[in-house]
Design a protein around this motif. Structure first.
Motif, PDB file in Angstrom:
ATOM      1  N   TRP A 179      47.296  87.668 116.503  1.00  0.00           N
ATOM      2  CA  TRP A 179      47.972  88.965 116.677  1.00  0.00           C
ATOM      3  C   TRP A 179      49.311  88.744 117.381  1.00  0.00           C
ATOM      4  CZ3 TRP A 179      49.208  92.325 120.858  1.00  0.00           C
ATOM      5  CH2 TRP A 179      49.519  93.638 120.484  1.00  0.00           C
ATOM      6  N   HIS A 180      50.386  89.113 116.705  1.00  0.00           N
ATOM      7  CA  HIS A 180      51.734  89.015 117.274  1.00  0.00           C
ATOM      8  C   HIS A 180      52.026  87.628 117.846  1.00  0.00           C
ATOM      9  CE1 HIS A 180      52.572  93.612 117.702  1.00  0.00           C
ATOM     10  NE2 HIS A 180      52.019  93.294 116.547  1.00  0.00           N
ATOM     11  N   GLY A 181      51.643  86.591 117.091  1.00  0.00           N
ATOM     12  CA  GLY A 181      51.912  85.220 117.505  1.00  0.00           C
ATOM     13  C   GLY A 181      50.935  84.654 118.513  1.00  0.00           C
ATOM     14  N   LYS A 182      49.992  85.451 118.955  1.00  0.00           N
ATOM     15  CA  LYS A 182      48.977  84.985 119.908  1.00  0.00           C
ATOM     16  C   LYS A 182      47.696  84.660 119.149  1.00  0.00           C
ATOM     17  CE  LYS A 182      50.843  88.149 123.407  1.00  0.00           C
ATOM     18  NZ  LYS A 182      50.556  89.311 124.272  1.00  0.00           N
ATOM     19  N   ARG A 183      47.034  83.601 119.573  1.00  0.00           N
ATOM     20  CA  ARG A 183      45.800  83.178 118.929  1.00  0.00           C
ATOM     21  C   ARG A 183      44.745  82.897 119.984  1.00  0.00           C
ATOM     22  NH1 ARG A 183      47.234  78.217 117.031  1.00  0.00           N
ATOM     23  NH2 ARG A 183      45.179  77.987 116.100  1.00  0.00           N
ATOM     24  N   TRP A 184      43.523  83.330 119.698  1.00  0.00           N
ATOM     25  CA  TRP A 184      42.437  83.061 120.638  1.00  0.00           C
ATOM     26  C   TRP A 184      41.102  83.041 119.888  1.00  0.00           C
ATOM     27  CZ3 TRP A 184      45.038  87.679 120.360  1.00  0.00           C
ATOM     28  CH2 TRP A 184      44.296  88.852 120.153  1.00  0.00           C
TER      29      TRP A 184
ATOM     30  N   ILE B 220      38.834  97.879 117.752  1.00  0.00           N
ATOM     31  CA  ILE B 220      40.209  97.387 117.681  1.00  0.00           C
ATOM     32  C   ILE B 220      40.902  97.986 116.467  1.00  0.00           C
ATOM     33  CG2 ILE B 220      41.648  95.315 117.397  1.00  0.00           C
ATOM     34  CD1 ILE B 220      39.539  93.797 118.976  1.00  0.00           C
ATOM     35  N   TYR B 221      41.937  98.785 116.738  1.00  0.00           N
ATOM     36  CA  TYR B 221      42.661  99.480 115.674  1.00  0.00           C
ATOM     37  C   TYR B 221      43.977  98.795 115.319  1.00  0.00           C
ATOM     38  CZ  TYR B 221      45.320 101.233 119.664  1.00  0.00           C
ATOM     39  OH  TYR B 221      46.079 101.322 120.804  1.00  0.00           O
ATOM     40  N   GLU B 222      44.361  97.767 116.086  1.00  0.00           N
ATOM     41  CA  GLU B 222      45.681  97.151 115.920  1.00  0.00           C
ATOM     42  C   GLU B 222      45.788  96.201 114.721  1.00  0.00           C
ATOM     43  OE1 GLU B 222      45.290  98.030 120.392  1.00  0.00           O
ATOM     44  OE2 GLU B 222      43.991  97.391 118.736  1.00  0.00           O
ATOM     45  N   GLN B 223      44.720  96.019 114.002  1.00  0.00           N
ATOM     46  CA  GLN B 223      44.679  95.218 112.772  1.00  0.00           C
ATOM     47  C   GLN B 223      45.110  93.758 112.971  1.00  0.00           C
ATOM     48  OE1 GLN B 223      46.034  97.213 109.129  1.00  0.00           O
ATOM     49  NE2 GLN B 223      46.354  99.076 110.354  1.00  0.00           N
ATOM     50  N   PRO B 224      44.468  93.057 113.884  1.00  0.00           N
ATOM     51  CA  PRO B 224      44.728  91.617 113.983  1.00  0.00           C
ATOM     52  C   PRO B 224      44.111  90.904 112.783  1.00  0.00           C
ATOM     53  CG  PRO B 224      42.847  92.184 115.330  1.00  0.00           C
ATOM     54  CD  PRO B 224      43.387  93.489 114.803  1.00  0.00           C
ATOM     55  N   VAL B 225      44.558  89.694 112.533  1.00  0.00           N
ATOM     56  CA  VAL B 225      43.841  88.822 111.596  1.00  0.00           C
ATOM     57  C   VAL B 225      42.661  88.238 112.370  1.00  0.00           C
ATOM     58  CG1 VAL B 225      43.971  86.707 110.232  1.00  0.00           C
ATOM     59  CG2 VAL B 225      45.916  88.291 110.274  1.00  0.00           C
TER      60      VAL B 225
ATOM     61  N   SER C 150      41.355  74.847 105.190  1.00  0.00           N
ATOM     62  CA  SER C 150      42.101  76.060 104.839  1.00  0.00           C
ATOM     63  C   SER C 150      41.227  77.035 104.071  1.00  0.00           C
ATOM     64  CB  SER C 150      43.340  75.699 104.009  1.00  0.00           C
ATOM     65  OG  SER C 150      44.247  74.933 104.771  1.00  0.00           O
ATOM     66  N   LEU C 151      40.384  76.496 103.176  1.00  0.00           N
ATOM     67  CA  LEU C 151      39.496  77.355 102.407  1.00  0.00           C
ATOM     68  C   LEU C 151      38.449  77.998 103.310  1.00  0.00           C
ATOM     69  CD1 LEU C 151      38.834  78.332  99.544  1.00  0.00           C
ATOM     70  CD2 LEU C 151      37.269  76.387  99.334  1.00  0.00           C
ATOM     71  N   LEU C 152      37.881  77.232 104.230  1.00  0.00           N
ATOM     72  CA  LEU C 152      36.893  77.787 105.151  1.00  0.00           C
ATOM     73  C   LEU C 152      37.502  78.915 105.975  1.00  0.00           C
ATOM     74  CD1 LEU C 152      34.230  75.920 107.175  1.00  0.00           C
ATOM     75  CD2 LEU C 152      35.706  77.527 108.366  1.00  0.00           C
ATOM     76  N   MET C 153      38.723  78.709 106.481  1.00  0.00           N
ATOM     77  CA  MET C 153      39.361  79.747 107.283  1.00  0.00           C
ATOM     78  C   MET C 153      39.713  80.963 106.424  1.00  0.00           C
ATOM     79  SD  MET C 153      39.045  78.429 110.186  1.00  0.00           S
ATOM     80  CE  MET C 153      39.798  79.806 111.062  1.00  0.00           C
ATOM     81  N   GLN C 154      40.096  80.730 105.185  1.00  0.00           N
ATOM     82  CA  GLN C 154      40.383  81.843 104.272  1.00  0.00           C
ATOM     83  C   GLN C 154      39.138  82.708 104.066  1.00  0.00           C
ATOM     84  OE1 GLN C 154      41.786  80.629 100.342  1.00  0.00           O
ATOM     85  NE2 GLN C 154      40.807  82.410  99.435  1.00  0.00           N
ATOM     86  N   PHE C 155      37.997  82.053 103.876  1.00  0.00           N
ATOM     87  CA  PHE C 155      36.757  82.800 103.689  1.00  0.00           C
ATOM     88  C   PHE C 155      36.414  83.599 104.945  1.00  0.00           C
ATOM     89  CE2 PHE C 155      34.175  80.966  99.948  1.00  0.00           C
ATOM     90  CZ  PHE C 155      35.323  80.786  99.194  1.00  0.00           C
ATOM     91  N   LEU C 156      36.548  82.976 106.117  1.00  0.00           N
ATOM     92  CA  LEU C 156      36.223  83.681 107.364  1.00  0.00           C
ATOM     93  C   LEU C 156      37.153  84.875 107.580  1.00  0.00           C
ATOM     94  CD1 LEU C 156      35.447  80.755 109.838  1.00  0.00           C
ATOM     95  CD2 LEU C 156      33.827  82.227 108.632  1.00  0.00           C
ATOM     96  N   ARG C 157      38.404  84.756 107.164  1.00  0.00           N
ATOM     97  CA  ARG C 157      39.326  85.899 107.283  1.00  0.00           C
ATOM     98  C   ARG C 157      38.941  87.033 106.334  1.00  0.00           C
ATOM     99  NH1 ARG C 157      43.217  81.673 108.250  1.00  0.00           N
ATOM    100  NH2 ARG C 157      43.605  81.467 106.010  1.00  0.00           N
ATOM    101  N   GLY C 158      38.175  86.704 105.282  1.00  0.00           N
ATOM    102  CA  GLY C 158      37.740  87.728 104.341  1.00  0.00           C
ATOM    103  C   GLY C 158      36.498  88.482 104.761  1.00  0.00           C
ATOM    104  N   ASN C 159      35.905  88.131 105.887  1.00  0.00           N
ATOM    105  CA  ASN C 159      34.674  88.780 106.358  1.00  0.00           C
ATOM    106  C   ASN C 159      34.820  90.300 106.369  1.00  0.00           C
ATOM    107  OD1 ASN C 159      32.347  89.614 107.676  1.00  0.00           O
ATOM    108  ND2 ASN C 159      32.460  88.053 109.251  1.00  0.00           N
TER     109      ASN C 159
END
Length: 271
Positions: A229-234, A204-209, A185-194
């Protein structure tokens, strides 16, 4: 008849004036995967920092050391390109040093961690986790090591395996201990902070995580991670290299990565 996502991505890879490797994989919903030379080892640039961080989390746990414990960042450690240790030598927590290594791709932070861990430990960790194309042989910005034939390496399939596994652990979709889930969870949190928005997220302007890590050298540009994005993950990882001697440079290569990401995003919007 419109081109399929596989045809579009393969056409982009064929048109790129160098080598392009990529993996696109849906992580929920209808399965879809496109892979172009995913197992070929490539110079890693800063994508090596993700397995370094994962190794750090395991190493600190094994040694009973808190992420809040302080570690010296010395004058000798500080590189000219740092944005966060430019005020001079100081002690920083392992958490802070790792944070800057991932979100700002700070090379001083990376070198401090790699020196503390050692190449031997990092490479042993990678082998134990089946990242068989991933290897650390030099510090960041050590161009003398490169001239001597030492470098850092990864493959798209190694990177994807690591990040997807950590994402699944963090979500409880893959079995793991409480500590394994916490570290994931911590690793993914850091990657989301990039804070790098100029490659995968460029158009991409739609602001996905987006939990991702980018990296580049003169003739290498990579960006790879997981979109939500909107319940979709890839997962999308694009690794470009080998464009020395062409009109391409790493900044232009990053724009190509952005164009590919836009194609994938539009595909996912329509699913």
């Amino acid at each position: 008849m419109s081109a399929t996502i596989s045809e579009k991505l393969n056409d982009m890879a064929a048109a790129f004036p160098g080598k392009m490797q990529l993996i696109f994989r849906t992580l929920n919903g209808a399965p879809c995967e496109v892979a172009i030379s995913p197992d070929e080892r490539v110079v890693s640039a800063s994508t090596i920092k993700v397995p370094v961080f994962a190794c750090l989390l395991d190493s600190l746990e094994e040694d009973g050391i808190s992420l809040d414990a302080l570690h010296p960042v010395t004058k000798e450690d500080i590189l000219n390109d740092t944005l966060v240790f430019d005020t001079g030598a100081r002690a920083a927590s392992w958490y802070e040093i790792a944070w800057w290594m991932i979100v700002n791709s700070d090379n001083t932070a990376a070198n401090v961690l790699m020196k503390a861990l050692t190449f031997q430990k990092i490479n042993r960790w990678c082998k134990a986790h089946d990242l068989l194309s991933t290897r650390a042989e030099r510090m960041m910005l050590d161009y003398a090591a490169i001239r001597q034939g030492r470098n850092n390496y990864i493959s798209p399939s190694d990177y994807a395996a690591l990040v997807i596994r950590e994402d699944r652990l963090s979500r409880g979709e893959e079995y793991g201990s409480e500590n394994e889930r916490r570290k994931a969870s911590l690793l993914m949190q850091f990657l989301r902070g990039n804070r790098d928005y100029d490659a995968l997220l460029r158009y991409i302007y739609e602001q996905p995580v987006c939990a991702h890590k980018s990296g580049d050298l003169d003739t290498v540009a990579h960006d790879a991670g997981i979109f939500e994005w909107h319940g979709k993950r890839w997962f999308l990882g694009v690794f470009t290299s080998g464009f020395d001697g062409t009109d391409m440079n790493y900044e232009t290569a990053r724009a190509w990565i952005g164009r590919i990401s836009r194609i994938v995003f539009d595909y996912m919007k329509e699913r």
